[in-house]
Design a protein around this motif. Structure first.
Motif, short mmCIF file in Angstrom:
data_model
loop_
_atom_site.label_atom_id
_atom_site.label_comp_id
_atom_site.label_asym_id
_atom_site.label_seq_id
_atom_site.Cartn_x
_atom_site.Cartn_y
_atom_site.Cartn_z
N ASP A 1 17.34 16.57 -17.95
CA ASP A 1 18.15 17.63 -18.55
C ASP A 1 17.80 18.95 -17.86
OD1 ASP A 1 19.58 19.34 -20.17
OD2 ASP A 1 18.60 18.75 -22.03
N VAL A 2 18.78 19.51 -17.14
CA VAL A 2 18.53 20.72 -16.34
C VAL A 2 19.43 21.86 -16.84
CG1 VAL A 2 18.63 21.75 -14.04
CG2 VAL A 2 17.88 19.37 -14.31
N THR A 3 18.80 22.96 -17.20
CA THR A 3 19.52 24.20 -17.50
C THR A 3 18.97 25.26 -16.56
OG1 THR A 3 19.50 23.56 -19.83
CG2 THR A 3 20.23 25.78 -19.32
N ALA A 4 19.86 25.90 -15.81
CA ALA A 4 19.40 26.85 -14.79
C ALA A 4 20.27 28.08 -14.76
CB ALA A 4 19.38 26.17 -13.43
N GLU A 5 19.71 29.15 -14.19
CA GLU A 5 20.37 30.45 -14.15
C GLU A 5 20.36 31.01 -12.73
OE1 GLU A 5 19.59 35.02 -15.75
OE2 GLU A 5 18.67 33.33 -16.82
N LYS A 6 21.46 31.64 -12.36
CA LYS A 6 21.54 32.41 -11.12
C LYS A 6 22.53 33.54 -11.31
CE LYS A 6 22.37 32.17 -6.15
NZ LYS A 6 22.72 31.31 -4.98
N ASP A 7 22.15 34.72 -10.90
CA ASP A 7 23.02 35.90 -10.97
C ASP A 7 23.52 36.16 -12.39
OD1 ASP A 7 22.75 36.26 -8.22
OD2 ASP A 7 24.52 35.04 -7.78
N GLY A 8 22.73 35.80 -13.38
CA GLY A 8 23.09 36.08 -14.77
C GLY A 8 24.01 35.05 -15.40
N TYR A 9 24.24 33.92 -14.72
CA TYR A 9 25.10 32.86 -15.24
C TYR A 9 24.27 31.59 -15.41
CZ TYR A 9 29.02 35.93 -14.31
OH TYR A 9 29.89 36.99 -14.31
N VAL A 10 24.58 30.85 -16.48
CA VAL A 10 23.78 29.68 -16.86
C VAL A 10 24.67 28.45 -16.98
CG1 VAL A 10 22.27 28.68 -18.63
CG2 VAL A 10 22.14 31.13 -18.11
N ALA A 11 24.20 27.32 -16.44
CA ALA A 11 24.87 26.03 -16.62
C ALA A 11 23.84 25.00 -17.04
CB ALA A 11 25.59 25.60 -15.35
N ASP A 12 24.32 23.94 -17.69
CA ASP A 12 23.45 22.98 -18.35
C ASP A 12 24.08 21.59 -18.22
OD1 ASP A 12 21.67 21.69 -20.05
OD2 ASP A 12 22.31 22.76 -21.86
N ALA A 13 23.29 20.61 -17.80
CA ALA A 13 23.80 19.23 -17.71
C ALA A 13 22.63 18.26 -17.82
CB ALA A 13 24.56 19.00 -16.40
N ALA A 14 22.96 17.02 -18.18
CA ALA A 14 21.92 15.99 -18.32
C ALA A 14 22.51 14.63 -17.98
CB ALA A 14 21.37 15.97 -19.75
N VAL A 15 21.65 13.77 -17.45
CA VAL A 15 22.03 12.38 -17.19
C VAL A 15 20.91 11.48 -17.66
CG1 VAL A 15 23.52 12.90 -15.22
CG2 VAL A 15 21.08 12.44 -14.83
N THR A 16 21.26 10.24 -17.97
CA THR A 16 20.26 9.22 -18.26
C THR A 16 20.22 8.28 -17.07
OG1 THR A 16 20.61 9.37 -20.64
CG2 THR A 16 19.55 7.36 -19.82
N VAL A 17 19.06 8.16 -16.47
CA VAL A 17 18.89 7.38 -15.23
C VAL A 17 18.23 6.04 -15.55
CG1 VAL A 17 17.90 7.38 -12.91
CG2 VAL A 17 18.62 9.55 -13.95
N ARG A 18 18.80 4.98 -15.04
CA ARG A 18 18.19 3.66 -15.14
C ARG A 18 17.15 3.53 -14.03
NH1 ARG A 18 23.67 3.60 -15.22
NH2 ARG A 18 24.83 2.52 -16.87
#
Length: 247
Positions: free
Chosen positions: A93-110
């Motif tokens: 699960d990765v939430t990251a920021e650049k230039d004041g903008y934030v995105a968030d996504a996650a995956v389940t890996v086998r």
């Protein structure tokens, strides 16, 4: 966040692409014998290479760049010395920021070969996301997303973890509205043009009840059943949802 300009969209797309690249690199690295700390280092390297930084550590002092949860750990797992094993399900699960903008996504890996139930759980989380995404239309209510997610999860024979939900995003890690994964009658907010949210089915193979571990971060299923998590950041538009963390 609600998008107000083309610049908003382009900068959101930019951080979304970086989050996607981080998850792709972590997925490739998730093999038996690799530690969760090593996976976290992969994420940190990708973010740094593109001028981004992890939001959980910056905002909440989380002890890692990404949240990495294994098997019965649903979310917020702390990276550390644990080695992945054949058959594990690892949630990145990765939430990251650049230039004041934030995105968030996650995956389940086998990790390597997994059993049939684990495979179905992963596919169910992905399918539930796509069903929820179709409900992300202007004029619908937030609970319409949750209804679509829950119906799909039940169709597969699994259970939604109701204590955990999606949320608004874009300028900070967690914004309004809350986006539950079930038809919560309290989730009455209307979806509007340009609204940026995450949809993130977090589901369990057993009962969807959870507890927080003594580390005060990791959330695990109470019955120790497997869990899966699938998430993307999207923009609500009149032409249908626009994913910013997926290719």
């Amino acid at each position: 966040m609600t998008l107000r300009s083309n610049e908003d969209l382009e900068k959101l797309r930019a951080i979304g692409a970086i989050v996607r690249m981080s998850l792709e690199a972590m997925t490739e690295a998730a093999k038996p014998g690799v530690t969760t700390a090593e996976l976290d280092a992969v994420c940190a390297s990708v973010l740094a290479a593109h001028g981004a930084e992890g939001s959980p550590s910056k905002v909440y002092n989380f002890p890692g760049t990404a949240c990495i949860s294994v098997n019965d750990e649903a979310v917020h797992g702390i990276p550390g010395p644990r080695k992945l094993a054949e058959g594990d399900l690892v949630k990145c699960d990765v939430t990251a920021e650049k230039d004041g903008y934030v995105a968030d996504a996650a995956v389940t890996v086998r990790v390597g070969q997994v059993d049939r139930k684990a495979d179905e759980l992963v596919r169910c989380a992905q399918s539930a996301f796509h069903q929820g995404m179709q409900a992300a239309q202007p004029g619908n209510r937030v609970r319409d997303i949750g209804k679509a997610v829950e119906e799909e999860v039940r169709r597969w024979g699994f259970d939604v973890i109701k204590d955990l939900c999606g949320h608004g995003v874009g300028r900070s890690i967690h914004e309004e509205p809350c986006v539950p994964n079930f038809c919560d009658p309290r989730a009455r907010e209307k979806l509007t043009e340009g609204l940026v949210i995450t949809i993130e089915p977090i589901i369990a193979a057993g009962k969807g009840r959870v507890r927080v571990l003594p580390d005060k971060w990791t959330i695990r299923t109470r019955d120790r059943s497997l869990s899966a998590h699938y998430e993307h950041t999207l923009v609500v538009t009149k032409d249908g949802p626009l994913l910013v963390t997926a290719a």
